[in-house]
Design a protein around this motif. Structure first.
Motif, PDB file in Angstrom:
ATOM      1  N   LYS A 128      -3.066  -4.522  31.077  1.00 23.72           N
ATOM      2  CA  LYS A 128      -2.199  -5.705  31.072  1.00 23.72           C
ATOM      3  C   LYS A 128      -1.874  -6.186  29.659  1.00 23.72           C
ATOM      4  O   LYS A 128      -0.773  -6.668  29.403  1.00 23.72           O
ATOM      5  CB  LYS A 128      -2.855  -6.831  31.873  1.00 23.72           C
ATOM      6  CG  LYS A 128      -2.906  -6.549  33.359  1.00 23.72           C
ATOM      7  CD  LYS A 128      -3.595  -7.681  34.107  1.00 23.72           C
ATOM      8  CE  LYS A 128      -3.586  -7.432  35.596  1.00 23.72           C
ATOM      9  NZ  LYS A 128      -4.252  -8.518  36.337  1.00 23.72           N
ATOM     10  N   ALA A 129      -2.804  -6.048  28.739  1.00 26.87           N
ATOM     11  CA  ALA A 129      -2.596  -6.522  27.375  1.00 26.87           C
ATOM     12  C   ALA A 129      -1.760  -5.556  26.532  1.00 26.87           C
ATOM     13  O   ALA A 129      -1.366  -5.894  25.416  1.00 26.87           O
ATOM     14  CB  ALA A 129      -3.945  -6.759  26.695  1.00 26.87           C
ATOM     15  N   ASN A 130      -1.471  -4.382  27.048  1.00 25.24           N
ATOM     16  CA  ASN A 130      -0.734  -3.367  26.290  1.00 25.24           C
ATOM     17  C   ASN A 130       0.745  -3.757  26.217  1.00 25.24           C
ATOM     18  O   ASN A 130       1.401  -3.954  27.237  1.00 25.24           O
ATOM     19  CB  ASN A 130      -0.904  -2.003  26.955  1.00 25.24           C
ATOM     20  CG  ASN A 130      -0.375  -0.861  26.125  1.00 25.24           C
ATOM     21  OD1 ASN A 130       0.563  -1.011  25.349  1.00 25.24           O
ATOM     22  ND2 ASN A 130      -0.977   0.306  26.309  1.00 25.24           N
ATOM     23  N   TYR A 131       1.269  -3.814  24.995  1.00 23.22           N
ATOM     24  CA  TYR A 131       2.679  -4.168  24.784  1.00 23.22           C
ATOM     25  C   TYR A 131       3.615  -3.202  25.518  1.00 23.22           C
ATOM     26  O   TYR A 131       4.748  -3.559  25.843  1.00 23.22           O
ATOM     27  CB  TYR A 131       3.010  -4.173  23.287  1.00 23.22           C
ATOM     28  CG  TYR A 131       2.789  -2.836  22.643  1.00 23.22           C
ATOM     29  CD1 TYR A 131       3.804  -1.881  22.605  1.00 23.22           C
ATOM     30  CD2 TYR A 131       1.553  -2.496  22.112  1.00 23.22           C
ATOM     31  CE1 TYR A 131       3.600  -0.637  22.054  1.00 23.22           C
ATOM     32  CE2 TYR A 131       1.338  -1.245  21.567  1.00 23.22           C
ATOM     33  CZ  TYR A 131       2.362  -0.325  21.544  1.00 23.22           C
ATOM     34  OH  TYR A 131       2.147   0.917  21.004  1.00 23.22           O
ATOM     35  N   ALA A 132       3.186  -1.980  25.789  1.00 18.44           N
ATOM     36  CA  ALA A 132       4.035  -0.981  26.456  1.00 18.44           C
ATOM     37  C   ALA A 132       4.346  -1.368  27.903  1.00 18.44           C
ATOM     38  O   ALA A 132       5.340  -0.886  28.461  1.00 18.44           O
ATOM     39  CB  ALA A 132       3.378   0.392  26.415  1.00 18.44           C
ATOM     40  N   ALA A 133       3.551  -2.230  28.509  1.00 17.86           N
ATOM     41  CA  ALA A 133       3.810  -2.645  29.893  1.00 17.86           C
ATOM     42  C   ALA A 133       5.215  -3.239  30.020  1.00 17.86           C
ATOM     43  O   ALA A 133       5.903  -2.998  31.023  1.00 17.86           O
ATOM     44  CB  ALA A 133       2.761  -3.651  30.364  1.00 17.86           C
ATOM     45  N   LYS A 134       5.669  -3.960  29.017  1.00 13.81           N
ATOM     46  CA  LYS A 134       7.019  -4.538  29.045  1.00 13.81           C
ATOM     47  C   LYS A 134       8.082  -3.441  29.036  1.00 13.81           C
ATOM     48  O   LYS A 134       9.089  -3.529  29.723  1.00 13.81           O
ATOM     49  CB  LYS A 134       7.231  -5.473  27.850  1.00 13.81           C
ATOM     50  CG  LYS A 134       6.430  -6.746  27.932  1.00 13.81           C
ATOM     51  CD  LYS A 134       6.637  -7.600  26.695  1.00 13.81           C
ATOM     52  CE  LYS A 134       5.698  -8.785  26.718  1.00 13.81           C
ATOM     53  NZ  LYS A 134       5.609  -9.453  25.434  1.00 13.81           N
TER      54      LYS A 134
END
Length: 161
Positions: A128-134
């Motif tokens: 969830k904290a990974n910027y790639a999720a966006k």
């Protein structure tokens, strides 16, 4: 930044171990794990015997003849596994090549390949904290499950058509 995306050559498959290590999300301020962490069975599933299955596919991003990123898929029992017909994604870029749209282009290239090959969906797991999720949401992945730390996301080719 000038780069090109192409299919990964079979002779280049060994570099996937390097990209697997670089795919490990390290939150700001955290120490990276030792490189040997990729030898764990739950991580080896991403690269062990890659290319032996008809479902294994990989693309690379190249800058001045240097591979700087990779996206690969296979049907495996990984963190993003949803069923035995759905390939799971792995993607990684060397840190200095992030933020230029290369990862997005790698994802779109692989999604196009999977669509053309007749897959119904693709999956991935992302913290969830990974910027790639966006970025994954932006290219069309939808959250279908989650736990305290991560999302399981699906790209549905039938819905996106």
């Amino acid at each position: 930044m000038n780069y090109r995306i192409r299919k990964m050559d079979q002779s280049e498959y060994p570099v996937l171990s390097d990209f697997l290590y670089n795919a490990i999300f390290i939150p700001d301020g955290a120490c990276p794990p030792p490189r040997e962490v990729i030898n764990r069975p739950e991580l080896q599933v991403y690269i062990n015997d890659f290319g032996d299955s008809e479902h294994d596919r990989a693309f690379v991003a190249v800058v001045k003849d240097k591979i700087v990123g990779a996206v690969w898929v296979r049907i495996m029992n990984d963190y993003g596994h949803v069923d035995d017909e759905t390939p799971s994604f792995a993607i990684s870029l060397y840190r200095e090549y992030r933020g230029y749209g290369i990862g997005t282009d790698l994802m779109k290239t692989m999604l196009s390949e999977l669509r053309e090959s007749g897959y119904k969906k693709a999956s991935l797991s992302v913290q969830k904290a990974n910027y790639a999720a966006k970025m994954y949401k932006k290219v069309g992945f939808k959250i279908v499950d989650e736990n305290q730390e991560e999302y399981i996301m699906i790209y549905n080719f039938e819905r996106e058509s």
